[in-house]
Design an enzyme around this catalytic site. Structure first.
Site, PDB file in Angstrom:
ATOM      1  N   ASP A  44      95.885  70.323  16.990  1.00  0.00           N
ATOM      2  CA  ASP A  44      95.298  69.724  18.198  1.00  0.00           C
ATOM      3  C   ASP A  44      96.084  68.473  18.591  1.00  0.00           C
ATOM      4  OD1 ASP A  44      94.391  68.121  16.155  1.00  0.00           O
ATOM      5  OD2 ASP A  44      92.290  68.097  16.791  1.00  0.00           O
ATOM      6  N   SER A  45      97.107  68.141  17.796  1.00  0.00           N
ATOM      7  CA  SER A  45      98.070  67.106  18.204  1.00  0.00           C
ATOM      8  C   SER A  45      98.709  67.497  19.532  1.00  0.00           C
ATOM      9  CB  SER A  45      99.151  66.922  17.130  1.00  0.00           C
ATOM     10  OG  SER A  45      99.717  68.167  16.770  1.00  0.00           O
ATOM     11  N   ASP A  83      94.184  74.795  14.924  1.00  0.00           N
ATOM     12  CA  ASP A  83      93.194  73.737  14.749  1.00  0.00           C
ATOM     13  C   ASP A  83      91.922  74.026  15.531  1.00  0.00           C
ATOM     14  OD1 ASP A  83      93.941  71.793  12.963  1.00  0.00           O
ATOM     15  OD2 ASP A  83      94.995  70.570  14.439  1.00  0.00           O
ATOM     16  N   LYS A 113      91.957  75.576  11.045  1.00  0.00           N
ATOM     17  CA  LYS A 113      91.899  74.311  10.288  1.00  0.00           C
ATOM     18  C   LYS A 113      90.825  73.430  10.910  1.00  0.00           C
ATOM     19  CE  LYS A 113      95.316  71.017  10.523  1.00  0.00           C
ATOM     20  NZ  LYS A 113      94.616  69.861  11.098  1.00  0.00           N
ATOM     21  N   GLU A 115      88.694  69.468  10.309  1.00  0.00           N
ATOM     22  CA  GLU A 115      88.740  68.169   9.643  1.00  0.00           C
ATOM     23  C   GLU A 115      87.388  67.859   9.002  1.00  0.00           C
ATOM     24  OE1 GLU A 115      90.090  65.196  12.415  1.00  0.00           O
ATOM     25  OE2 GLU A 115      91.891  66.329  12.928  1.00  0.00           O
ATOM     26  N   GLU A 182      96.369  64.010   4.856  1.00  0.00           N
ATOM     27  CA  GLU A 182      97.188  63.180   5.756  1.00  0.00           C
ATOM     28  C   GLU A 182      97.037  61.702   5.452  1.00  0.00           C
ATOM     29  OE1 GLU A 182      96.672  64.146   9.901  1.00  0.00           O
ATOM     30  OE2 GLU A 182      97.853  62.422  10.566  1.00  0.00           O
TER      31      GLU A 182
HETATM   32  O1  KIV Z   1      97.144  68.383  14.773  1.00  0.00           O
HETATM   33  C1  KIV Z   1      98.074  68.329  13.965  1.00  0.00           C
HETATM   34  O2  KIV Z   1      99.264  68.444  14.305  1.00  0.00           O
HETATM   35  C2  KIV Z   1      97.730  68.112  12.565  1.00  0.00           C
HETATM   36  C3  KIV Z   1      98.843  67.713  11.660  1.00  0.00           C
HETATM   37  C4  KIV Z   1      99.166  66.286  11.895  1.00  0.00           C
HETATM   38  C5  KIV Z   1      98.526  67.990  10.244  1.00  0.00           C
HETATM   39  O3  KIV Z   1      96.614  68.214  12.205  1.00  0.00           O
END
Ligand code: KIV
Length: 282
Positions: A44-45, A83, A113, A115, A182
């Site tokens: 989600d970056s 994510d 993924k 969090e 992280e």
């Molecule tokens: O969103 C992302 O790119 C991430 C990485 C920084 C692990 O979660």
């Protein structure tokens, strides 16, 4: 060779370091995949590096599905992890399950993924029971930026470090297939990696994790302003792109581009007749 969950587990056991990179579109996914990365993370970056938001919080399920679809089409061998964006799994187990399912069914992801630790174990358990592998994410979890008060190293005090260890053990117990950790001290990540049976993939977590993940714009110098301490710039693609864009602008303005080699021809007689018809010279 196709990378699966089993590949990553075997890598943990044999000590072959797992490589994971982000990608958010088809062409980058193809490039990363061709280079032989084990796993692609549609992080989600993307909210920050692709869409220009200040943080990851505004990213929606529709954004994630759109980008995951493109990456899945480009990734032939990499294990694709997508994510779950902020508030797509926080409301209830049902909401988490529905949205994880969408990332797999519509996006083509192999795993999702999310969090969080103990508080999210019910989600991890329900999603993995539905045969969707779940990667947990601990340490600096960017969706909690407002609670953390900024992007800071996590787990420096005994109490906070121990909470991360407990969370790691619990997400594994709940069924997580891997853990991304992280921005924590390297020795804490080393301890967690040694305690877990599932692969631990670090970002800003030292060299003793089972693998590493980086945001590709960070490692290729394609960012504007601040780069975190843990980022190594492997190439300067940002400058290469700037040079290429400037050359294009200059050569187009000067008429150097396009030259003969980039043009299509036409039979002389045909163009002569057309020029005559419309009163133009060749
Ligand atoms: O969103 C992302 O790119 C991430 C990485 C920084 C692990 O979660």
């Amino acid at each position: 060779m196709k990378n699966t969950l089993i590949t990553l587990l075997n890598q943990k056991q044999t000590g072959d370091k797992i490589t994971m990179l982000t990608a958010y579109d088809y062409s980058t996914a193809r490039l990363v995949d061709e280079c032989g990365v084990n796993s692609i993370l549609v992080g989600d970056s993307l909210g920050m590096v692709m869409l220009g938001y200040e943080n990851t919080l505004p990213v929606t399920m529709e954004d994630m599905i759109h980008h995951t679809k493109a990456v899945s089409r480009g990734a032939k061998n990499a294990f694709v992890v997508a994510d779950m964006p902020f508030m797509s799994y926080h409301v209830s187990v049902e909401q988490a399950l529905t949205n994880a399912g969408r990332l797999v069914k519509e996006g083509g992801a192999h795993a999702v993924k999310l969090e969080g630790g103990t508080d999210f174990c019910d989600r991890i358990s329900a999603i993995s029971k539905a045969s969707i592998p779940v990667v947990a994410h601990l340490g600096l979890t960017p969706q909690s930026i407002n609670s953390f008060g900024g992007f800071k190293v996590q787990g420096k005090s005994l109490e906070k470090a121990d909470k991360i260890v407990k969370d790691a053990l619990e997400v594994e117990q709940a069924g997580a297939c891997a853990l991304v950790i992280e921005c924590v001290p390297a020795k804490l990540a080393k301890l967690i990696t040694s305690l877990l049976k599932i692969p631990v993939i670090g970002i800003g977590a030292g060299a003793d994790c089972d693998g590493q993940v980086l945001v590709y714009q960070d490692m290729l110098g394609m960012f504007f302003g601040f780069a975190p301490k843990f980022v190594k710039q492997f190439e300067n693609a940002g400058d290469a792109m700037r040079r290429g864009f400037s050359k294009y602008i200059n050569e187009t303005k000067s008429g150097e581009f396009p030259s003969e080699e980039h043009c299509f021809g036409i039979n002389d007689e045909i163009i002569k007749q057309l020029n005559n018809k419309y009163g133009r010279e060749d």
